[in-house]
Every structure is written in C-alpha cells, then in structure tokens.
Scaffold this motif. Structure first.
Motif, PDB file in Angstrom:
ATOM      1  N   GLU A 274       0.832  -1.204   0.000  1.00  0.00           N
ATOM      2  CA  GLU A 274       0.000   0.000   0.000  1.00  0.00           C
ATOM      3  C   GLU A 274       0.865   1.252   0.000  1.00  0.00           C
ATOM      4  O   GLU A 274       0.631   2.191  -0.769  1.00  0.00           O
ATOM      5  CB  GLU A 274      -0.944   0.039   1.206  1.00  0.00           C
ATOM      6  CG  GLU A 274      -1.795   1.303   1.139  1.00  0.00           C
ATOM      7  CD  GLU A 274      -2.691   1.567   2.348  1.00  0.00           C
ATOM      8  OE1 GLU A 274      -2.698   0.763   3.288  1.00  0.00           O
ATOM      9  OE2 GLU A 274      -3.365   2.603   2.341  1.00  0.00           O
ATOM     10  N   THR A 277       2.471   1.643  -3.380  1.00  0.00           N
ATOM     11  CA  THR A 277       1.476   1.916  -4.419  1.00  0.00           C
ATOM     12  C   THR A 277       0.988   3.357  -4.338  1.00  0.00           C
ATOM     13  O   THR A 277       0.843   4.031  -5.354  1.00  0.00           O
ATOM     14  CB  THR A 277       0.288   0.943  -4.301  1.00  0.00           C
ATOM     15  OG1 THR A 277       0.783  -0.389  -4.420  1.00  0.00           O
ATOM     16  CG2 THR A 277      -0.735   1.183  -5.403  1.00  0.00           C
ATOM     17  N   ARG A 278       0.742   3.823  -3.120  1.00  0.00           N
ATOM     18  CA  ARG A 278       0.344   5.223  -2.963  1.00  0.00           C
ATOM     19  C   ARG A 278       1.398   6.150  -3.562  1.00  0.00           C
ATOM     20  O   ARG A 278       1.075   7.104  -4.261  1.00  0.00           O
ATOM     21  CB  ARG A 278       0.188   5.581  -1.475  1.00  0.00           C
ATOM     22  CG  ARG A 278      -1.107   5.183  -0.903  1.00  0.00           C
ATOM     23  CD  ARG A 278      -1.289   5.629   0.537  1.00  0.00           C
ATOM     24  NE  ARG A 278      -2.567   5.094   0.967  1.00  0.00           N
ATOM     25  CZ  ARG A 278      -3.737   5.697   0.758  1.00  0.00           C
ATOM     26  NH1 ARG A 278      -3.786   6.879   0.211  1.00  0.00           N
ATOM     27  NH2 ARG A 278      -4.854   5.113   1.124  1.00  0.00           N
ATOM     28  N   MET A 282       0.218   6.060  -7.512  1.00  0.00           N
ATOM     29  CA  MET A 282      -0.745   7.140  -7.289  1.00  0.00           C
ATOM     30  C   MET A 282      -0.103   8.509  -7.074  1.00  0.00           C
ATOM     31  O   MET A 282      -0.806   9.496  -6.888  1.00  0.00           O
ATOM     32  CB  MET A 282      -1.655   6.795  -6.099  1.00  0.00           C
ATOM     33  CG  MET A 282      -2.410   5.479  -6.218  1.00  0.00           C
ATOM     34  SD  MET A 282      -3.335   5.268  -7.764  1.00  0.00           S
ATOM     35  CE  MET A 282      -4.510   6.616  -7.647  1.00  0.00           C
ATOM     36  N   GLU A 292      -4.239  11.608  -4.528  1.00  0.00           N
ATOM     37  CA  GLU A 292      -4.070  10.531  -3.538  1.00  0.00           C
ATOM     38  C   GLU A 292      -3.256  11.049  -2.354  1.00  0.00           C
ATOM     39  O   GLU A 292      -2.145  11.531  -2.519  1.00  0.00           O
ATOM     40  CB  GLU A 292      -3.345   9.341  -4.181  1.00  0.00           C
ATOM     41  CG  GLU A 292      -3.389   8.073  -3.351  1.00  0.00           C
ATOM     42  CD  GLU A 292      -4.744   7.374  -3.397  1.00  0.00           C
ATOM     43  OE1 GLU A 292      -5.349   7.355  -4.486  1.00  0.00           O
ATOM     44  OE2 GLU A 292      -5.185   6.873  -2.357  1.00  0.00           O
ATOM     45  N   PRO A 293      -3.800  10.942  -1.144  1.00  0.00           N
ATOM     46  CA  PRO A 293      -3.074  11.475   0.010  1.00  0.00           C
ATOM     47  C   PRO A 293      -2.129  10.456   0.662  1.00  0.00           C
ATOM     48  O   PRO A 293      -2.196   9.258   0.395  1.00  0.00           O
ATOM     49  CB  PRO A 293      -4.199  11.825   0.975  1.00  0.00           C
ATOM     50  CG  PRO A 293      -5.286  10.851   0.663  1.00  0.00           C
ATOM     51  CD  PRO A 293      -5.137  10.462  -0.782  1.00  0.00           C
ATOM     52  N   MET A 294      -1.261  10.978   1.511  1.00  0.00           N
ATOM     53  CA  MET A 294      -0.359  10.149   2.308  1.00  0.00           C
ATOM     54  C   MET A 294      -0.284  10.821   3.668  1.00  0.00           C
ATOM     55  O   MET A 294      -0.443  12.042   3.750  1.00  0.00           O
ATOM     56  CB  MET A 294       1.009  10.136   1.609  1.00  0.00           C
ATOM     57  CG  MET A 294       2.066   9.328   2.289  1.00  0.00           C
ATOM     58  SD  MET A 294       1.592   7.607   2.503  1.00  0.00           S
ATOM     59  CE  MET A 294       2.511   6.845   1.210  1.00  0.00           C
TER      60      MET A 294
ATOM     61  N   GLY B  42      -6.093  11.863 -10.580  1.00  0.00           N
ATOM     62  CA  GLY B  42      -7.140  11.522  -9.621  1.00  0.00           C
ATOM     63  C   GLY B  42      -6.785  10.338  -8.752  1.00  0.00           C
ATOM     64  O   GLY B  42      -5.871   9.576  -9.039  1.00  0.00           O
ATOM     65  N   GLU B  43      -7.531  10.205  -7.639  1.00  0.00           N
ATOM     66  CA  GLU B  43      -7.374   9.032  -6.796  1.00  0.00           C
ATOM     67  C   GLU B  43      -8.330   7.945  -7.286  1.00  0.00           C
ATOM     68  O   GLU B  43      -9.202   8.200  -8.114  1.00  0.00           O
ATOM     69  CB  GLU B  43      -7.660   9.385  -5.334  1.00  0.00           C
ATOM     70  CG  GLU B  43      -9.054   9.941  -5.108  1.00  0.00           C
ATOM     71  CD  GLU B  43      -9.350  10.269  -3.646  1.00  0.00           C
ATOM     72  OE1 GLU B  43      -8.577   9.883  -2.765  1.00  0.00           O
ATOM     73  OE2 GLU B  43     -10.381  10.910  -3.405  1.00  0.00           O
ATOM     74  N   ILE B 216      -7.246   1.072  -2.669  1.00  0.00           N
ATOM     75  CA  ILE B 216      -6.519   1.562  -3.840  1.00  0.00           C
ATOM     76  C   ILE B 216      -6.750   0.636  -5.037  1.00  0.00           C
ATOM     77  O   ILE B 216      -7.426   0.983  -5.975  1.00  0.00           O
ATOM     78  CB  ILE B 216      -5.011   1.735  -3.570  1.00  0.00           C
ATOM     79  CG1 ILE B 216      -4.779   2.649  -2.362  1.00  0.00           C
ATOM     80  CG2 ILE B 216      -4.341   2.366  -4.811  1.00  0.00           C
ATOM     81  CD1 ILE B 216      -3.344   2.850  -2.005  1.00  0.00           C
ATOM     82  N   MET B 221      -4.248  -6.459  -3.281  1.00  0.00           N
ATOM     83  CA  MET B 221      -2.804  -6.224  -3.350  1.00  0.00           C
ATOM     84  C   MET B 221      -2.304  -5.274  -2.281  1.00  0.00           C
ATOM     85  O   MET B 221      -1.226  -5.461  -1.747  1.00  0.00           O
ATOM     86  CB  MET B 221      -2.466  -5.734  -4.760  1.00  0.00           C
ATOM     87  CG  MET B 221      -1.004  -5.617  -5.065  1.00  0.00           C
ATOM     88  SD  MET B 221      -0.364  -4.003  -4.667  1.00  0.00           S
ATOM     89  CE  MET B 221      -0.929  -3.045  -6.053  1.00  0.00           C
ATOM     90  N   CYS B 222      -3.062  -4.221  -1.953  1.00  0.00           N
ATOM     91  CA  CYS B 222      -2.494  -3.199  -1.064  1.00  0.00           C
ATOM     92  C   CYS B 222      -2.797  -3.421   0.412  1.00  0.00           C
ATOM     93  O   CYS B 222      -2.000  -3.046   1.262  1.00  0.00           O
ATOM     94  CB  CYS B 222      -2.897  -1.796  -1.520  1.00  0.00           C
ATOM     95  SG  CYS B 222      -4.511  -1.223  -0.943  1.00  0.00           S
ATOM     96  N   GLY B 223      -3.926  -4.003   0.723  1.00  0.00           N
ATOM     97  CA  GLY B 223      -4.222  -4.247   2.137  1.00  0.00           C
ATOM     98  C   GLY B 223      -4.708  -3.012   2.883  1.00  0.00           C
ATOM     99  O   GLY B 223      -4.874  -3.041   4.100  1.00  0.00           O
ATOM    100  N   GLY B 224      -4.946  -1.918   2.164  1.00  0.00           N
ATOM    101  CA  GLY B 224      -5.394  -0.692   2.810  1.00  0.00           C
ATOM    102  C   GLY B 224      -6.807  -0.802   3.357  1.00  0.00           C
ATOM    103  O   GLY B 224      -7.173  -0.130   4.311  1.00  0.00           O
ATOM    104  N   TYR B 260      -7.112   9.948   6.574  1.00  0.00           N
ATOM    105  CA  TYR B 260      -6.665  11.027   5.679  1.00  0.00           C
ATOM    106  C   TYR B 260      -7.568  12.252   5.772  1.00  0.00           C
ATOM    107  O   TYR B 260      -7.690  13.013   4.820  1.00  0.00           O
ATOM    108  CB  TYR B 260      -6.600  10.506   4.233  1.00  0.00           C
ATOM    109  CG  TYR B 260      -5.599   9.401   4.090  1.00  0.00           C
ATOM    110  CD1 TYR B 260      -4.233   9.673   4.100  1.00  0.00           C
ATOM    111  CD2 TYR B 260      -6.012   8.075   4.003  1.00  0.00           C
ATOM    112  CE1 TYR B 260      -3.300   8.661   4.019  1.00  0.00           C
ATOM    113  CE2 TYR B 260      -5.088   7.050   3.918  1.00  0.00           C
ATOM    114  CZ  TYR B 260      -3.741   7.347   3.927  1.00  0.00           C
ATOM    115  OH  TYR B 260      -2.814   6.342   3.852  1.00  0.00           O
ATOM    116  N   ALA B 263      -5.992  15.639   4.837  1.00  0.00           N
ATOM    117  CA  ALA B 263      -5.706  15.751   3.407  1.00  0.00           C
ATOM    118  C   ALA B 263      -6.998  15.901   2.611  1.00  0.00           C
ATOM    119  O   ALA B 263      -7.078  16.667   1.660  1.00  0.00           O
ATOM    120  CB  ALA B 263      -4.930  14.526   2.941  1.00  0.00           C
TER     121      ALA B 263
END
Lengths: 484, 299
Positions: A274, A277-278, A282, A292-294, B42-43, B216, B221-224, B260, B263
């Motif tokens: 993650e 990837t971010r 992204m 996309e934030p972090m 974009g996200e 995401i 894959m990312c686990g977020g 977030y 943000a």
C-alpha cells in the motif's frame, strides 16, 4: 555451457592489462541532494565511461556471465559491440534475449547473476555489466526509431497475457517476435505491474517504463488496462469466447503479509504494497497536485520492517517524504539481507539507519487510534533455517520501546487467489501458488501457462523475466505443434 | 476511457450515471463494486454498482458528493468520460432463500442495497425494505425498491416524509410486532450500520452490511481496506465488501476511515476555490499554467 564462436575483438588492450583497469563508477546524484526528492539516483554512464568500462572485459571463452543470466543475455557479444562503438548493434544484441534492457539495467541484482559470475571479480571488481546494459538501452531510446522494427509474419494465433509485470512483458515480447498476436491485460490503470506500483521513481523512473512499453507497442503488442482477469473476464471466457489459443498467467505476488502482532490496524501502519502503491502508482508524494493522500511524514520517526529490496524502497521513500528519522528493523543481521548491495549502499549514504537483529512484538497507540511506538525485541543468530540463512532467535529480557509514527511492513507477500479460484482445473500448491512445469511453464490446464511470482512466490524482476521467456518458448512450441 | 451515456441528479448532491462498460456489465453480480479514477491525477475510489445491463453493456453508479473526487465526478455530464473503471470487484452478495429479509438503505446506501434486494426477492424471499434519509429529498430509489419488495417503509430524521425517526426505529417495531426476520441487510453510513448491528445482536438476527473502507487497487494487493473481523484482518475488496455485522470491529473501521481527514479537507478546499474561480470567470483553465482538475476531468 555456452559454446558460441566469438568474433575477434577490436579491443587493443592485452588481457593482463585489462585486469588491472579499475571499474568505472556510476555517476550518482549526491546523497544529501537526492534524499529530499524522487529523481533517479544513478545518472548513467557517458559514452566515454561506457567504452572505458567495456574495455575491461577479458572475453572469456566460456562466459559465465551469460550462463548466470536468467534470460541468457549475450553479455560478451554486446560488450564487444560497445568496444566497437556500435551501440545500436549492442542494443539489438541484448534485445535478442531481453525485451526490457533499460529496466534490468537499473533494477537487476547483477551481483547474483552476470556480475557474480564475472571472472574479473576474482582479481578485483566485476565488469559493470548492469551499467553497460543501461547505457546501451538509454542510447537506443534516444537514437533508435521504432519504425525500423521488422515485424514477424503473423501466425494467426492469439495469446492472452494476464498481468503486465516483468514476466508478462517478457513473454509478450518473445511471442510477438514469433508472429503471434499478443494481448496483455492489466488490472491497474498503468502498464508495468510491480515495476510501476512497487519500484520508486528514484530507482526506476516511470518514463523509462513507458518508453519500454511503447517499444513493445511498436513491436505489435496490444495492451488493455482496467481488466482484472478472474473478475472482469475469466480465463475460460478468454479461450472459449474471445478466441485466445493460449494464456500466460503472470499475476505476480499478490497479498501483503502482516505480522499478526497487536496494533497492526492502527493508523500509520502500512503494508509495503500500500505504502509503495500510494507513492509510485498514485503519486501521493506529489499531493495536493495529485489527489491521492499520504500521512504527513515530516519530522517523524518511520520504520520499515524487513530487509529486502521492497523494504529499502519503502524506507528511502519515507526519507524523501521528510521523515525525521528513517530506519530499517530487520530480525537477522545485515549479511542475511536479501536486498541488492547497491541499494543498501545508497540507503546508508542517504542517512537510513539499520537496526538489525530486532523485531517488533507490538504496535502501541497514542490513545486516538494512531501509531505512537513499537515494542521490539532483540535477536541473535542461531542455526541456519530452511532458507540457508541463520535463524533469528529472541534474546530474553531484551525488549525495548521505540517511538514511531509510521511503520511499513515489508516481510513478503502471499498468493493472490483471484485467477486460481475462477479457473477450474488449475492446480495450485498448498500455499496457493500456481503449479507450473519448470521448463515449459505449463499448468494443469491445456493451453494455460504461468510464471513469475505467482508460481515461485516473491522473487526478482529478472527471475520473473526468465520464467516469461521459458513460457514464451513453451507457448510457441504448443501453438506450432499442438502437442500438450 | 469509459463514456457516460446518461447522468442525472436524483436528489440534491446525489447523481446517477449510466456508463458504457460492457465487460463489467456482463459480469456484475449484486453486491459488487467498481473502482474508478476520473482523470490522470485523480485518486481511485470504490463505488457500488446500482444496476447493470449486460445487453446494453452499461452499468449504473449512484454517487453522493462528499469529498473532492465525488464532487468532481458529480460535475461530469452526459457525454463526458471517466478515465478508468475496473470491476466488478468483491464477492457477490450471498443470494439464497432465507425466508424474510429486511433490507435497510440509509441515504445513498439504498442504491447499493437495491440490486441485492432485487436478487433476494427473485430467490423467493419475502423482502421488507426500510429506506431512510435525513429529509424527504434525500430518500432515493423508493419506486425502484417498491418494485422488488413486499413492503416498503420510509423514515426521515426530520419527519418531512414517511415516519419520523431512524431506520432502526422501524426495524425494532417490525421485530417487536412479532415478525420473524431471518436476515437483515443494511447498507448506509457507518453509524447506521453499527446501530443496526447492535440492535439485531440482541434479537440474534443474522445481519449483513456492506463496507466501503479506503481502497486503492481493489484486488487484494495493497491491504489498505483491511477491517477487523473477529479480531483478524480481512480485506474488504476480496473478502467483502459484505460482512457479518456482528463480527466487525466498527471502532477500528471508523478510526481507519479518518486516516486522511486532513488531506481530504485540504483537497476539498482547493476544489471549492477552483470551482469559485471558474464561476467568477477567472482566466479559462486552458490559459493557466497548470490546468485545473475541473478542466482535466472534462477533457
């Protein structure tokens, strides 16, 4: 062993002199400049440096550099073409075996393959084969017009490639040069798989990947993004309804592994997948210019747990995002770290701290759901384990607490089940990876091949590419003979 | 690029899009979602599919303007395009004959519950639907729900339509009036789903909710999007999005969704400013050094 007859070299320097010549250093962005930005660290050889380095090759009769390369790049031949000043010829020579030279020239662990086998290493330093490959690939990008690519006569056969990472791209490149129609499906919105989402800009710029992919488009490879094979379309549908004669599955190592310790759900705890990837796919490091934030890293303590290339990519990214203190927590010693030597060197120069022989036991919160600290335990090395590396053994009474705002877990991945669970008759092993023949990459399903991390578990770009090459040969043989 | 064939507000701040996406339309099953990205910078955000038409090759999504991305999305019109849409993702809803099922939709969640409600009815269940909204104009899809339900109740927080109160008030009434409820499906804001879970736990009614955590890739894959289920991490994108509500740690879900917030606030402020500049007739975006997200999204 390779038994090629080599042409006479134009290198005027006697062999005993070549051995004494020093390895040419790769020009790098200075550590204190690069650790604040994502621009590429290595700047590449100039033509002069490349010629100078190429002259060091002692032209072994039995070049171990070729035998140790998973895709069999004809190293000796391409290096001699550099000596001759024929850089496009050198590029063409590499391309006979490697469709992604600008990528492998940057991220391949050469010390484990070509350079590890180089005889010069016995006398001093190995030939800078990776640096030379990169030079040739970058030269080709600037000077070769892809309109000059000669396309093979179409065979009328269609191959679907599932996943556009290193194994898929390699298989696609080899198959299209044989005249097969090749269509690559990618789940994400950009082509490149782990090359795009996993490897940071400072090691492998996205522009390089785009250029290599554009070259493949010019070769005739078709790409389709936003398709999750197994969900958007199944392997059976591709073969029965969309007319594909063969399918290659190169979906990569999928699910991130967590440690299963308390506090892993806290805000500020990321999987490496993650986190990277971010940043990479992204562009979170360009927030708010990208959406996309972090989390805000500035001045904070950041730790990455793990010792592989992914761990180093993550911690060096954290430093570039402004971390006050960025360190690696690794449970074995530095000698057991699987990361590339150059990455460890670069990381140390940039100010990354290595807390080795230590592992977290628990993540502690700040009372508001955010990570505040990790309780860790020191280790010592015991007997070698199944991997051949010495096993870390906890030291009783060695627990300590380290303040921490962000933790990134980079301890590996497990198989993503989406394709396997939607493809009846596709055999997997007990860990969920696809079972494939080691020479042809054939699976238990007729016409279906697999390779790369989805077969072996997490490995390297070049090993995945090796599997892609074997699969392409296996697929070509199947498509031409019909034999299974 | 995925073309928007039709876009229309169905309530204030809530827009329905019909999008050309033949591969997704063909494979969609109730309960599944898509991830989309509007423009290059974009996200990626997950959105549930309201319905799919395999013959026409279209999918519908219903979007509520909340943050920058959803506001930007809702500024798009018929004829515009969306850069990326991937799906259908997640496990389909479990559809079988349970008996009596209460389907609860809170706000825009009603759109997500709708295809599952229809499938449950088709499978022979008696479907009682409760639609809730803050006020009359935020009650959506009432007619659609009536077509797939045996009975429909509407509640509004302010009493401007239907019964005044919360969807949980209506559920309690149904259960305490002696109706045997075999399954509850609740889709809506987290506080609503949590309240439903707390209530049905007391009555021992199996309850399914659809979660929408930060995601995401949407392929595991990312686990977020990990959520705590019985104390263990599961991924909403591949193990969900639907989960047994009584096993979910809602506190962790709320905490992770707030990760977030700063943000998101900043993005929204920037977006509002861009929008205000555009409305005030500032130099056309094309003339600016950096093009605005509005211009990029519509390009």
């Amino acid at each position: 062993m390779t038994t090629t007859t080599f042409k006479k070299s134009s290198n005027p320097i006697p062999n005993k002199e070549r051995i004494k010549m020093p390895r040419q250093h790769m020009p790098e962005r200075p550590p204190q400049e690069r650790n604040k930005q994502f621009k590429e660290v290595n700047l590449g050889y100039s033509e002069e440096l490349a010629r100078q380095e190429a002259l060091r090759c002692i032209e072994c009769a039995k070049p171990t550099c070729v035998d140790t390369c998973p895709v069999g790049v004809k190293v000796r031949d391409f290096v001699q073409l550099i000596v001759d000043g024929d850089y496009l010829g050198a590029a063409a020579k590499i391309r006979e075996d490697n469709v992604l030279p600008a990528i492998t020239g940057r991220v391949c662990p050469q010390e484990d393959h070509c350079e590890g086998g180089c005889l010069l290493k016995k006398k001093g330093e190995s030939l800078g084969i990776g640096y030379l490959e990169r030079f040739v690939a970058d030269y080709e990008q600037k000077h070769f017009d892809t309109k000059n690519i000669v396309k093979a006569t179409p065979t009328g056969k269609k191959v679907a490639i599932v996943g556009s990472g290193p194994s898929g791209l390699t298989a696609a490149g080899d198959l299209v040069t044989k005249g097969h129609q090749v269509h690559v499906f990618e789940a994400l919105h950009e082509i490149g798989g782990v090359l795009v989402y996993g490897i940071p800009e400072f090691r492998l710029p996205k522009q390089i990947i785009r250029e290599q992919v554009d070259y493949m488009r010019a070769m005739g490879v078709e790409f389709e993004t936003d398709v999750v094979v197994g969900r958007t379309v199944t392997i059976d549908e591709l073969m029965e309804e969309e007319g594909y004669d063969a399918v290659f599955i190169g979906t990569g190592a999928g699910l991130p592994q967590f440690m299963g310790i308390p506090g892993e759900h806290l805000n500020g705890v990321y999987s490496a997948n993650e986190f990277l990837t971010r940043i990479n796919l992204m562009h979170a490091y360009e927030f708010p210019n990208y959406d996309e934030p972090m989390v805000d890293f500035r001045g904070k303590n950041v730790a990455v747990i793990g010792g592989g290339n992914t761990a180093l990519d993550a911690i060096r990214s954290a430093l570039r995002l402004g971390a006050g203190k960025a360190f690696i927590l690794y449970r074995r010693s530095e000698a057991e770290m699987p990361a590339r030597i150059e990455e460890v060197k670069h990381a140390k120069e940039e100010g990354i701290e290595f807390q080795v022989l230590s592992a977290p036991l628990e993540f502690l919160d700040d009372g508001k759901g955010w990570l505040a600290a990790a309780r860790c335990q020191k280790m010592e090395l015991g007997e070698p384990d199944a991997s051949g590396r010495r096993r870390p053994v906890p030291i009783a009474g060695s627990e300590y607490v380290v303040p921490l705002s962000v933790a990134v877990i980079a301890i590996g991945t497990s198989a993503n089940p989406i394709v396997q669970s939607t493809t009846p008759g596709l055999n997997t092993n007990k860990r969920g990876y696809i079972v494939a023949d080691e020479t042809t990459q054939r699976t238990s399903r007729k016409g279906v091949f697999a390779g790369g991390d989805i077969v072996t578990g997490s490995a390297t770009v070049i090993l995945a590419m090796g599997a892609g090459r074997r699969a392409a040969a296996g697929i070509h043989e199947y498509l031409t003979t019909g034999n299974w | 690029m995925f073309k928007i064939l039709h876009a229309q507000f169905i309530a204030p701040g809530i827009k329905r899009f019909t999008i050309e996406a033949p591969r997704i339309a063909r494979k969609h099953r109730p309960g599944q979602f898509v991830i989309l990205r509007i423009y290059d910078k974009g996200e990626r955000i997950p959105l549930t599919i309201e319905r799919a038409d395999p013959a026409k090759g279209t999918v519908n999504i219903v979007v509520q303007s909340i943050g920058k991305t959803t506001n930007l999305l809702n500024s798009l019109e018929t004829g515009d395009s969306i850069l990326d849409i991937v799906g259908p993702l997640g496990k389909p809803s479990e559809i079988e004959k349970f008996g009596t099922v209460v389907v609860m939709g809170g706000g825009v969640g009603t759109a997500m519950a709708y295809p599952t409600a229809a499938a449950l009815r088709n499978a022979g269940n008696r479907v009682i639907t409760i639609i809730g909204g803050r006020s009359r104009d935020l009650v959506i899809l009432e007619n659609e729900m009536r077509q797939v339900s045996d009975s429909v109740f509407v509640t509004t927080d302010d009493g401007s339509y239907g019964e005044k109160g919360l969807v949980t008030d209506k559920l309690r009434q149904i259960v305490e009036n002696g109706s045997k409820v075999d399954l509850v499906l609740a889709v809506g804001p987290i506080p609503m789903m949590r309240a439903v879970a707390d209530m049905t736990r007391k009555y021992s009614i199996r309850t399914i909710v659809s979660l929408n955590p930060i995601m995401i890739d949407g392929t595991g894959m990312c686990g977020g999007c990990r959520v705590l289920i019985d104390g263990k991490s599961e991924f909403a994108c591949v193990d969900g999005p639907e989960f047994d509500a009584h096993r979910i740690d809602f506190a962790v879900l709320v905490q992770r969704n707030a990760m977030y917030r700063d943000a998101e606030r900043r993005s929204m402020e920037d977006y509002r400013r861009e929008l205000a500049e555009e409305r005030a007739g500032e130099p056309a975006p094309q003339a600016k050094q950096e093009s605005t997200c509005l211009a990029e999204a519509r390009r």
